[in-house]
Design an enzyme around this catalytic site. Structure first.
Site, PDB file in Angstrom:
ATOM      1  N   ASP A   1       0.644  -7.259  -1.031  1.00 35.43           N
ATOM      2  CA  ASP A   1      -0.305  -5.618  -1.158  1.00 35.43           C
ATOM      3  C   ASP A   1      -1.006  -5.018  -1.928  1.00 35.43           C
ATOM      4  O   ASP A   1      -0.350  -5.127  -3.704  1.00 35.43           O
ATOM      5  CB  ASP A   1       1.001  -4.946  -0.267  1.00 35.43           C
ATOM      6  CG  ASP A   1       0.653  -4.221  -0.519  1.00 35.43           C
ATOM      7  OD1 ASP A   1      -0.345  -4.098   0.745  1.00 35.43           O
ATOM      8  OD2 ASP A   1       1.715  -2.943   0.036  1.00 35.43           O
TER       9      ASP A   1
ATOM     10  N   GLU B   1      -7.347  -1.609   3.225  1.00 35.45           N
ATOM     11  CA  GLU B   1      -6.289  -0.893   3.360  1.00 35.45           C
ATOM     12  C   GLU B   1      -6.815   0.525   3.361  1.00 35.45           C
ATOM     13  O   GLU B   1      -7.977   0.499   2.311  1.00 35.45           O
ATOM     14  CB  GLU B   1      -4.915  -0.784   2.001  1.00 35.45           C
ATOM     15  CG  GLU B   1      -4.288  -2.216   2.305  1.00 35.45           C
ATOM     16  CD  GLU B   1      -2.983  -1.833   1.228  1.00 35.45           C
ATOM     17  OE1 GLU B   1      -2.097  -1.980   2.096  1.00 35.45           O
ATOM     18  OE2 GLU B   1      -3.107  -1.492   0.405  1.00 35.45           O
TER      19      GLU B   1
END
Length: 130
Positions: free
Chosen positions: A18, A75
């Site tokens: 992430d 994202e």
């Protein structure tokens, strides 16, 4: 840590790194063969359509991931312009609440069908028209 990651992956769990490109989220902390997907941090995605530097960064991350056989997701894709820029780079997986909130499978299917490219309708001519 690496042994634990291998054990988790062996159990069928897919691992994602992430916020890639920021802080401790780099490939120097893990073996690329133990990661299934990189999530490109939203800081590089915001206004990508207006920021050439962010475009270069996302393109480089995308090419790096492809070369290593790792999928990617961007994202924070919040606008159609950002989506268009990401698609042009080759990043075809995105997350962003302004696009759509998480939804059940049947709603997601409807949402996708409503936004899929429309096929051109052909008109069939009768007779000897050329």
């Amino acid at each position: 840590m690496a042994a634990k990651l291998r054990h988790i992956r062996a159990a069928g769990v897919h691992l994602e790194l992430d916020d890639f490109g920021t802080g401790y989220a780099s490939l120097s902390h893990v073996n690329p063969n133990e990661i299934d997907r990189l999530k490109i941090d939203r800081r590089f995605v915001q206004n990508i359509n207006e920021n050439g530097d962010n475009t270069k960064i996302v393109r480089a991350i995308t090419e790096l991931a492809r070369g290593l056989g790792i999928s990617i997701v961007a994202e924070g894709a919040e606008t159609e312009a950002e989506l268009d820029s990401l698609l042009a780079i080759g990043c075809d997986q995105v997350q962003g609440y302004s696009i759509a909130f998480p939804m059940p499978q049947d709603k997601a299917r409807e949402w996708l069908l409503a936004r899929s490219p429309k096929k051109a309708k052909l008109k069939v001519l009768q007779g000897n028209l050329a």
